[in-house]
Design a protein around this motif. Structure first.
Motif, PDB file in Angstrom:
ATOM      1  N   VAL A   1      -4.051   3.507   4.672  1.00 32.66           N
ATOM      2  CA  VAL A   1      -5.089   3.504   3.641  1.00 32.66           C
ATOM      3  C   VAL A   1      -6.073   4.645   3.888  1.00 32.66           C
ATOM      4  O   VAL A   1      -6.467   5.376   2.962  1.00 32.66           O
ATOM      5  CB  VAL A   1      -5.823   2.144   3.609  1.00 32.66           C
ATOM      6  CG1 VAL A   1      -7.033   2.203   2.673  1.00 32.66           C
ATOM      7  CG2 VAL A   1      -4.878   1.040   3.159  1.00 32.66           C
ATOM      8  N   GLU A   2      -6.474   4.820   5.161  1.00 33.21           N
ATOM      9  CA  GLU A   2      -7.380   5.912   5.529  1.00 33.21           C
ATOM     10  C   GLU A   2      -6.715   7.268   5.268  1.00 33.21           C
ATOM     11  O   GLU A   2      -7.353   8.199   4.760  1.00 33.21           O
ATOM     12  CB  GLU A   2      -7.765   5.792   7.008  1.00 33.21           C
ATOM     13  CG  GLU A   2      -8.554   4.542   7.362  1.00 33.21           C
ATOM     14  CD  GLU A   2     -10.045   4.808   7.354  1.00 33.21           C
ATOM     15  OE1 GLU A   2     -10.458   5.868   6.865  1.00 33.21           O
ATOM     16  OE2 GLU A   2     -10.779   3.937   7.846  1.00 33.21           O
ATOM     17  N   LEU A   3      -5.436   7.380   5.622  1.00 32.85           N
ATOM     18  CA  LEU A   3      -4.713   8.640   5.432  1.00 32.85           C
ATOM     19  C   LEU A   3      -4.665   9.022   3.951  1.00 32.85           C
ATOM     20  O   LEU A   3      -4.893  10.184   3.595  1.00 32.85           O
ATOM     21  CB  LEU A   3      -3.293   8.516   5.990  1.00 32.85           C
ATOM     22  CG  LEU A   3      -2.349   9.709   5.735  1.00 32.85           C
ATOM     23  CD1 LEU A   3      -2.898  10.975   6.366  1.00 32.85           C
ATOM     24  CD2 LEU A   3      -0.955   9.416   6.258  1.00 32.85           C
ATOM     25  N   LYS A   4      -4.410   8.040   3.085  1.00 34.97           N
ATOM     26  CA  LYS A   4      -4.353   8.321   1.652  1.00 34.97           C
ATOM     27  C   LYS A   4      -5.721   8.762   1.123  1.00 34.97           C
ATOM     28  O   LYS A   4      -5.817   9.648   0.270  1.00 34.97           O
ATOM     29  CB  LYS A   4      -3.863   7.081   0.898  1.00 34.97           C
ATOM     30  CG  LYS A   4      -2.380   6.778   1.140  1.00 34.97           C
ATOM     31  CD  LYS A   4      -1.933   5.516   0.439  1.00 34.97           C
ATOM     32  CE  LYS A   4      -1.817   5.699  -1.052  1.00 34.97           C
ATOM     33  NZ  LYS A   4      -1.192   4.520  -1.706  1.00 34.97           N
ATOM     34  N   THR A   5      -6.793   8.144   1.662  1.00 35.58           N
ATOM     35  CA  THR A   5      -8.145   8.531   1.249  1.00 35.58           C
ATOM     36  C   THR A   5      -8.439   9.976   1.654  1.00 35.58           C
ATOM     37  O   THR A   5      -8.949  10.776   0.852  1.00 35.58           O
ATOM     38  CB  THR A   5      -9.190   7.592   1.882  1.00 35.58           C
ATOM     39  OG1 THR A   5      -8.913   6.242   1.479  1.00 35.58           O
ATOM     40  CG2 THR A   5     -10.599   7.967   1.446  1.00 35.58           C
ATOM     41  N   VAL A   6      -8.114  10.313   2.917  1.00 38.22           N
ATOM     42  CA  VAL A   6      -8.328  11.684   3.397  1.00 38.22           C
ATOM     43  C   VAL A   6      -7.478  12.664   2.597  1.00 38.22           C
ATOM     44  O   VAL A   6      -7.923  13.767   2.243  1.00 38.22           O
ATOM     45  CB  VAL A   6      -8.015  11.782   4.907  1.00 38.22           C
ATOM     46  CG1 VAL A   6      -8.037  13.226   5.375  1.00 38.22           C
ATOM     47  CG2 VAL A   6      -9.008  10.957   5.718  1.00 38.22           C
TER      48      VAL A   6
ATOM     49  N   HIS B   1       0.819  -1.215   0.000  1.00 37.52           N
ATOM     50  CA  HIS B   1       0.000   0.000   0.000  1.00 37.52           C
ATOM     51  C   HIS B   1       0.854   1.266   0.000  1.00 37.52           C
ATOM     52  O   HIS B   1       0.458   2.277  -0.592  1.00 37.52           O
ATOM     53  CB  HIS B   1      -0.933   0.003   1.221  1.00 37.52           C
ATOM     54  CG  HIS B   1      -2.035  -1.004   1.134  1.00 37.52           C
ATOM     55  ND1 HIS B   1      -3.157  -0.798   0.356  1.00 37.52           N
ATOM     56  CD2 HIS B   1      -2.188  -2.213   1.726  1.00 37.52           C
ATOM     57  CE1 HIS B   1      -3.965  -1.847   0.470  1.00 37.52           C
ATOM     58  NE2 HIS B   1      -3.402  -2.721   1.291  1.00 37.52           N
ATOM     59  N   CYS B   2       1.998   1.227   0.688  1.00 35.86           N
ATOM     60  CA  CYS B   2       2.863   2.416   0.782  1.00 35.86           C
ATOM     61  C   CYS B   2       4.311   1.999   0.529  1.00 35.86           C
ATOM     62  O   CYS B   2       5.105   1.876   1.478  1.00 35.86           O
ATOM     63  CB  CYS B   2       2.729   3.068   2.157  1.00 35.86           C
ATOM     64  SG  CYS B   2       1.075   3.645   2.540  1.00 35.86           S
TER      65      CYS B   2
END
Length: 362
Positions: free
Chosen positions: A84-89, A10-11
């Motif tokens: 994953v949440e950070l990338k969405t935000v 993911h990162c």
């Protein structure tokens, strides 16, 4: 915690900096741009106590999303989920940042002002000067105050605004091009009522017991660490969708104190009554009464750490206790871990370290 391979997938630009997995540094990618970031985890790898350091550019972009990121740190089970949440935000923030530079047509402003007038200015808590961010306030049936933040893009009302709320569950808006802020507000009110029993249960706990953690719980917080006695507590995780069901319970304290409580909980599980409040159920299952805020002070049952001599360390209270009944000294996990690592007599097996109590040498 999810493995390093999942994080690499993911990162790929975020790499571990130590063998314990407590420090990561690199870049997070969104919309083809890389942003420098550094994540520091405590020794217990709990995300809620993590520290995030980032470049000034990323900090500026995420400025209006700090609250939701803090909420995600408390709710995500591992670092991969949080990233994953950070990338969405970040994707949302970048889109809104770009939207700020897109000229709004006159219809945008006339439509927004009309919606606010129909909704009622008494329900508006804040509007920014560019008319791109609106905060609406509401009171639920129990008198609790709530806010919803709306980030509007240039295509409103064809596209819905991004909605930020202090909820323990996701808030998804149902939207059609002919909808307006009134429709979002009504959905917000309906969501407040659906969470009424959850907040009722936690408000009773907050008002009638000594909650050790979190110190200042938000409306999205689902856990409470409740004091039971001298250096003995129970951490309860309440399901916001089923607040009247038996919550997950984790006891903290010396073994000779918490083992009888575990036995009572296991033996009395069949007595759980969904018609009775969560706090009353816990009292009956554990066959104990929690220290009352009206009678006792927190200092009567909450001692400072025996190593750093402080009660709070990075926001956490002591959660490890010496098992010797004559000692019972509490410690922060981070303090105790560092202390035991420095002892030549301590030994480690996988993720468990064994050694002598810093207080009584047992």
């Amino acid at each position: 915690m999810a493995g390093p391979r999942a994080l690499l997938r993911h990162c790929p630009l975020l790499l571990p900096q130590d063998r314990h997995g407590t420090a990561y540094e690199g870049f997070v990618t969104a919309q083809g741009r890389n942003f420098h970031i550094r994540i520091l985890l405590p020794v217990d790898l709990q995300l809620k106590n993590a520290r995030i350091e980032c470049s000034w550019r990323l900090k500026k972009i995420l400025h209006g999303y700090r609250h939701i990121l803090k909420q995600r740190l408390h709710s995500c089970p591992d670092l991969v989920s949080f990233m994953v949440e950070l990338k969405t935000v970040l994707e949302i923030a970048l889109k809104n940042t770009q939207d700020l530079h897109i000229p709004r047509p006159p219809e945008y402003y006339s439509c927004l002002v009309r919606d606010l007038e129909i909704l009622g200015w008494n329900r508006v808590a804040y509007v920014d000067t560019g008319l791109t961010t609106v905060k609406l306030k509401a009171e639920d049936s129990c008198g609790r105050q709530h806010l919803i933040t709306l980030k509007l893009n240039a295509k409103y009302p064809t596209e819905p605004p991004d909605c930020l709320v202090d909820f323990p569950v996701p808030f998804a808006v149902s939207w059609m091009p002919q909808n307006s802020l009134i429709d979002i507000y009504n959905q917000f009110l309906a969501a407040l009522e659906s969470l009424k029993e959850f907040w009722d249960a936690l408000d009773e706990i907050d008002g009638k017991t000594w909650v050790l953690e979190p110190e200042n719980p938000t409306r999205s917080a689902t856990t409470r660490r409740i004091a039971i006695g001298n250096n003995v507590s129970v951490n309860v995780e309440v399901d916001p969708r089923h607040p009247n069901m038996l919550p997950e319970c984790y006891f903290l304290g010396a073994d000779h104190e918490v083992n009888p409580l575990r036995t009572k909980l296991n033996n009395n599980m069949h007595l759980w009554d969904p018609e009775v409040s969560l706090l009353q159920n816990l009292r009956e299952l554990l066959e104990t009464d929690f220290p009352s805020r009206a009678v006792l002070e927190k200092s009567d049952f909450a001692k400072d750490c025996g190593i750093c001599y402080a009660y709070r360390l990075d926001g956490s209270a002591p959660d490890q206790v010496c098992d010797d009944p004559r000692c019972g000294q509490p410690f922060h996990q981070a303090c105790l871990y560092e202390w035991l690592q420095g002892l030549p007599t301590s030994r480690q097996s996988f993720n468990v370290i064994f050694g002598e109590c810093p207080y009584c040498n047992k």
